[in-house]
Design a protein around this motif. Structure first.
Motif, PDB file in Angstrom:
ATOM      1  N   GLY A  54       0.791  -1.227   0.000  1.00 28.79           N
ATOM      2  CA  GLY A  54       0.000   0.000   0.000  1.00 28.79           C
ATOM      3  C   GLY A  54       0.817   1.268   0.000  1.00 28.79           C
ATOM      4  N   ASN A  55       2.118   1.168   0.187  1.00 25.19           N
ATOM      5  CA  ASN A  55       2.995   2.334   0.152  1.00 25.19           C
ATOM      6  C   ASN A  55       3.951   2.232  -1.031  1.00 25.19           C
ATOM      7  OD1 ASN A  55       1.933   3.372   2.572  1.00 25.19           O
ATOM      8  ND2 ASN A  55       3.284   2.052   3.760  1.00 25.19           N
ATOM      9  N   SER A  56       4.382   3.382  -1.534  1.00 22.94           N
ATOM     10  CA  SER A  56       5.354   3.409  -2.627  1.00 22.94           C
ATOM     11  C   SER A  56       6.662   3.987  -2.120  1.00 22.94           C
ATOM     12  CB  SER A  56       4.839   4.264  -3.794  1.00 22.94           C
ATOM     13  OG  SER A  56       3.697   3.681  -4.359  1.00 22.94           O
ATOM     14  N   SER A  57       7.752   3.354  -2.488  1.00 22.54           N
ATOM     15  CA  SER A  57       9.084   3.838  -2.113  1.00 22.54           C
ATOM     16  C   SER A  57       9.913   4.067  -3.362  1.00 22.54           C
ATOM     17  CB  SER A  57       9.786   2.827  -1.200  1.00 22.54           C
ATOM     18  OG  SER A  57       9.058   2.637  -0.003  1.00 22.54           O
ATOM     19  N   ILE A  58      10.936   4.904  -3.225  1.00 18.06           N
ATOM     20  CA  ILE A  58      11.848   5.205  -4.332  1.00 18.06           C
ATOM     21  C   ILE A  58      12.978   4.174  -4.322  1.00 18.06           C
ATOM     22  CG2 ILE A  58      13.308   6.937  -5.415  1.00 18.06           C
ATOM     23  CD1 ILE A  58      10.414   7.817  -5.224  1.00 18.06           C
ATOM     24  N   TYR A  59      13.254   3.636  -5.499  1.00 18.02           N
ATOM     25  CA  TYR A  59      14.342   2.684  -5.683  1.00 18.02           C
ATOM     26  C   TYR A  59      15.263   3.190  -6.795  1.00 18.02           C
ATOM     27  CZ  TYR A  59      11.798  -0.897  -2.991  1.00 18.02           C
ATOM     28  OH  TYR A  59      11.146  -1.602  -2.012  1.00 18.02           O
ATOM     29  N   ALA A  60      16.521   2.764  -6.746  1.00 15.70           N
ATOM     30  CA  ALA A  60      17.467   2.987  -7.839  1.00 15.70           C
ATOM     31  C   ALA A  60      17.902   1.637  -8.373  1.00 15.70           C
ATOM     32  CB  ALA A  60      18.676   3.787  -7.374  1.00 15.70           C
ATOM     33  N   THR A  79      18.306  -0.752  -5.253  1.00 10.60           N
ATOM     34  CA  THR A  79      18.567  -0.234  -3.914  1.00 10.60           C
ATOM     35  C   THR A  79      17.376   0.610  -3.477  1.00 10.60           C
ATOM     36  OG1 THR A  79      20.947  -0.120  -4.393  1.00 10.60           O
ATOM     37  CG2 THR A  79      20.137   1.130  -2.494  1.00 10.60           C
ATOM     38  N   LYS A  80      16.831   0.322  -2.299  1.00  8.45           N
ATOM     39  CA  LYS A  80      15.710   1.087  -1.773  1.00  8.45           C
ATOM     40  C   LYS A  80      16.231   2.392  -1.181  1.00  8.45           C
ATOM     41  CE  LYS A  80      11.532   0.517   1.041  1.00  8.45           C
ATOM     42  NZ  LYS A  80      10.804  -0.369   1.987  1.00  8.45           N
ATOM     43  N   LEU A  81      15.640   3.520  -1.588  1.00  5.91           N
ATOM     44  CA  LEU A  81      16.146   4.824  -1.178  1.00  5.91           C
ATOM     45  C   LEU A  81      15.262   5.506  -0.136  1.00  5.91           C
ATOM     46  CD1 LEU A  81      17.281   6.266  -4.639  1.00  5.91           C
ATOM     47  CD2 LEU A  81      18.616   4.950  -2.987  1.00  5.91           C
ATOM     48  N   THR A  82      13.960   5.206  -0.121  1.00  2.97           N
ATOM     49  CA  THR A  82      13.064   5.808   0.877  1.00  2.97           C
ATOM     50  C   THR A  82      12.296   4.712   1.589  1.00  2.97           C
ATOM     51  OG1 THR A  82      11.176   6.089  -0.622  1.00  2.97           O
ATOM     52  CG2 THR A  82      12.783   7.895  -0.530  1.00  2.97           C
ATOM     53  N   ASP A  83      11.919   4.998   2.834  1.00  2.00           N
ATOM     54  CA  ASP A  83      11.151   4.039   3.626  1.00  2.00           C
ATOM     55  C   ASP A  83      10.322   4.836   4.631  1.00  2.00           C
ATOM     56  OD1 ASP A  83      10.135   1.708   4.605  1.00  2.00           O
ATOM     57  OD2 ASP A  83      11.923   1.150   5.760  1.00  2.00           O
ATOM     58  N   SER A  84       9.445   5.673   4.103  1.00  5.68           N
ATOM     59  CA  SER A  84       8.729   6.626   4.948  1.00  5.68           C
ATOM     60  C   SER A  84       7.375   6.124   5.415  1.00  5.68           C
ATOM     61  CB  SER A  84       8.522   7.941   4.178  1.00  5.68           C
ATOM     62  OG  SER A  84       7.623   7.745   3.099  1.00  5.68           O
ATOM     63  N   GLY A  85       6.895   5.004   4.850  1.00  4.72           N
ATOM     64  CA  GLY A  85       5.551   4.566   5.158  1.00  4.72           C
ATOM     65  C   GLY A  85       4.482   5.374   4.455  1.00  4.72           C
ATOM     66  N   ALA A  86       4.901   6.225   3.524  1.00  3.64           N
ATOM     67  CA  ALA A  86       3.978   7.060   2.754  1.00  3.64           C
ATOM     68  C   ALA A  86       4.100   6.688   1.275  1.00  3.64           C
ATOM     69  CB  ALA A  86       4.301   8.534   2.972  1.00  3.64           C
ATOM     70  N   ILE A  87       3.474   7.487   0.425  1.00  4.11           N
ATOM     71  CA  ILE A  87       3.566   7.273  -1.014  1.00  4.11           C
ATOM     72  C   ILE A  87       4.635   8.217  -1.570  1.00  4.11           C
ATOM     73  CG2 ILE A  87       2.348   7.394  -3.213  1.00  4.11           C
ATOM     74  CD1 ILE A  87      -0.224   6.718  -1.720  1.00  4.11           C
ATOM     75  N   ASP A  88       5.798   7.675  -1.866  1.00  2.00           N
ATOM     76  CA  ASP A  88       6.908   8.419  -2.462  1.00  2.00           C
ATOM     77  C   ASP A  88       7.001   8.009  -3.927  1.00  2.00           C
ATOM     78  OD1 ASP A  88       7.442   9.328   0.109  1.00  2.00           O
ATOM     79  OD2 ASP A  88       8.955   7.776   0.482  1.00  2.00           O
ATOM     80  N   THR A  89       6.992   8.964  -4.823  1.00  5.89           N
ATOM     81  CA  THR A  89       6.971   8.614  -6.242  1.00  5.89           C
ATOM     82  C   THR A  89       7.578   9.743  -7.073  1.00  5.89           C
ATOM     83  OG1 THR A  89       5.536   7.816  -8.037  1.00  5.89           O
ATOM     84  CG2 THR A  89       4.637   9.531  -6.632  1.00  5.89           C
ATOM     85  N   SER A  90       7.654   9.521  -8.390  1.00  8.51           N
ATOM     86  CA  SER A  90       8.093  10.521  -9.369  1.00  8.51           C
ATOM     87  C   SER A  90       9.499  11.065  -9.103  1.00  8.51           C
ATOM     88  CB  SER A  90       7.078  11.678  -9.406  1.00  8.51           C
ATOM     89  OG  SER A  90       7.300  12.517 -10.497  1.00  8.51           O
ATOM     90  N   PRO A  91      10.513  10.200  -8.980  1.00  4.82           N
ATOM     91  CA  PRO A  91      11.870  10.685  -8.717  1.00  4.82           C
ATOM     92  C   PRO A  91      12.534  11.266  -9.962  1.00  4.82           C
ATOM     93  CG  PRO A  91      11.910   8.309  -8.998  1.00  4.82           C
ATOM     94  CD  PRO A  91      10.458   8.716  -9.064  1.00  4.82           C
ATOM     95  N   SER A  92      13.410  12.241  -9.761  1.00  2.00           N
ATOM     96  CA  SER A  92      14.186  12.844 -10.851  1.00  2.00           C
ATOM     97  C   SER A  92      15.537  13.285 -10.300  1.00  2.00           C
ATOM     98  CB  SER A  92      13.445  14.051 -11.438  1.00  2.00           C
ATOM     99  OG  SER A  92      14.237  14.757 -12.376  1.00  2.00           O
ATOM    100  N   TYR A  93      16.618  12.876 -10.978  1.00  7.02           N
ATOM    101  CA  TYR A  93      17.976  13.202 -10.532  1.00  7.02           C
ATOM    102  C   TYR A  93      18.338  14.657 -10.808  1.00  7.02           C
ATOM    103  CZ  TYR A  93      19.347   8.271  -9.859  1.00  7.02           C
ATOM    104  OH  TYR A  93      19.459   6.966  -9.420  1.00  7.02           O
ATOM    105  N   SER A  94      19.174  15.212  -9.945  1.00  7.51           N
ATOM    106  CA  SER A  94      19.821  16.488 -10.246  1.00  7.51           C
ATOM    107  C   SER A  94      20.855  16.258 -11.336  1.00  7.51           C
ATOM    108  CB  SER A  94      20.490  17.066  -8.997  1.00  7.51           C
ATOM    109  OG  SER A  94      21.509  16.190  -8.525  1.00  7.51           O
ATOM    110  N   PRO A  95      21.230  17.288 -12.112  1.00  2.24           N
ATOM    111  CA  PRO A  95      22.166  17.071 -13.221  1.00  2.24           C
ATOM    112  C   PRO A  95      23.551  16.614 -12.801  1.00  2.24           C
ATOM    113  CG  PRO A  95      21.652  19.405 -12.976  1.00  2.24           C
ATOM    114  CD  PRO A  95      20.705  18.665 -12.097  1.00  2.24           C
TER     115      PRO A  95
END
Length: 416
Positions: free
Chosen positions: A253-259, A268-284
């Motif tokens: 039920g939750n979304s996490s950011i992975y690389a 590699t799992k990058l977030t684990d907040s228990g919330a919905i984390d989505t739409s990642p974008s790298y800095s240049p």
């Protein structure tokens, strides 16, 4: 091929608040032993590119006093000063003995009375690309910034009735020409994303099973499955070096950011907040990731290290923020903002300051940056179906022609 360029006295400062378009004269190119219509068309594409940028104001041909009759003779600068042309582009198109077409151009500083740039291009048939390359050179010489006209845009083409839309990936030049389909339409495709280092895209495909992520080389047509991700909620975005992708995966039920490392396929799992984390974008520079999360109660924008860890909220305006995308220049983050029944496309600095809405209306979504970090494309659905638009950071908006409805644009790096 010509005398060394003199230092420009005419230029555009694109970093000031309101940029006044520079008056530029672009007469029809001369057709020396070639097709006069082709010569006119090349000059027309150059003028259209520059006008669409919002930084240049091509002067109406009816105002011209001098009729350019020789590519080699200097223009009569006084005639161009009278009509307030600050820059002048002259050119000629010559058919070679082997059938190829030679296109030459010169860029002149009218008030200084000297040449700023000159170049020659040979092509078999891709004359539109030659025109885009010339427009890029003019843009760079007069603004000091890289041009973005010799680029392509991949998008989701939508055809058929609203309840039975066929979605195919399509690709076109940045001005909407040379459109072609790159998937057949037999399966649902979503959210294509360009690699910043090559003419390669990732996209999501829904067949009969779970969503799959594919890597497609646009030059060879070779398609490779990156993985099968049952819980994927948003398509991957490449890291600046093209070696990794960041994505969001749903579990419990939750979304996490992975690389994911594209060589080893290790995630590699990058977030684990228990919330919905989505739409990642790298800095240049590849050191940070911006993403959206509802960990604070509703959708907001956060920034964290590319290796994961603590995240800092940067959006604090009224409404919900989504689809953040870091500019290739590193100075701005574009986003979609929903507030009061309207959808806005805006930008803010990476620390959250300087938030500006560039355009708002009914269902604007999905910003993507041109490689020079000055212009965005997005799609807008006013009820009948989505269409693609471009807007620069000063608010100059243009409709981009597509075949049928179009959504989810993604801008390519410059062509090689």
């Amino acid at each position: 091929m010509v005398a060394a360029p003199a230092r420009a006295q005419v230029s555009i400062d694109i970093n000031q608040g309101n940029v006044q378009p520079l008056p530029i004269a672009i007469p029809d190119f001369l057709a020396n032993g070639s097709d006069p219509q082709l010569a006119r068309d090349i000059a027309g594409v150059i003028a259209a590119d520059l006008k669409r940028s919002g930084l240049f104001a091509p002067i109406d041909h009816k105002a011209f006093i001098e009729k350019i009759s020789s590519f080699d003779a200097p223009p009569r600068f006084g005639d161009w000063r009278i009509i307030n042309a600050q820059a002048l582009v002259t050119g000629q198109v010559v058919r070679q003995g082997d059938g190829r077409v030679s296109t030459q151009f010169r860029l002149w500083d009218v008030f200084a009375g000297n040449q700023l740039e000159g170049q020659q291009f040979l092509t078999d048939k891709n004359w539109r690309r030659v025109a885009h390359l010339i427009a890029d050179m003019i843009y760079e010489r007069l603004t000091g910034e890289k041009g973005y006209f010799d680029t392509r845009v991949v998008y989701v083409s939508e055809t058929g009735p609203k309840d039975k839309r066929v979605k195919r990936l399509a690709i076109m030049d940045q001005d909407g020409f040379n459109n072609r389909f790159i998937t057949a339409g037999g399966e649902l495709v979503l959210t294509p994303r360009f690699s910043p280092t090559s003419q390669e895209i990732t996209y999501m495909s829904f067949g009969n099973a779970d969503p799959r992520v594919y890597l497609l080389n646009l030059e060879t047509g070779q398609r490779e499955q990156v993985g099968n991700f049952p819980g994927m909620t948003f398509a991957p975005r490449f890291s600046p070096d093209g070696q990794k992708v960041a994505m969001s995966l749903e579990q419990g039920g939750n979304s996490s950011i992975y690389a994911m490392d594209l060589r080893s396929r290790a995630t590699t799992k990058l977030t684990d907040s228990g919330a919905i984390d989505t739409s990642p974008s790298y800095s240049p520079d590849g050191n940070q990731i911006v993403f959206e999360s509802d960990r604070g109660g509703n959708q907001q924008i956060y920034v964290m290290s590319a290796g994961g860890g603590g995240a800092q909220r940067i959006s604090f305006g009224q409404g919900r923020y989504s689809t953040p995308v870091w500019s290739p220049r590193g100075d701005l983050i574009a986003f979609t903002k929903q507030s009061g029944g309207k959808f806005a496309i805006g930008v803010m600095r990476p620390d959250g300051s300087g938030e500006r809405v560039l355009t708002e209306g009914f269902h604007n979504e999905g910003p993507t940056w041109a490689p020079n970090g000055r212009v965005l494309m997005f799609f807008r659905d006013q009820g009948a179906g989505p269409k693609i638009f471009s807007i620069d950071v000063t608010g100059n908006e243009q409709a981009i022609p597509t075949q049928g409805f179009a959504s989810d644009p993604a801008w390519s790096p410059p062509l090689n």
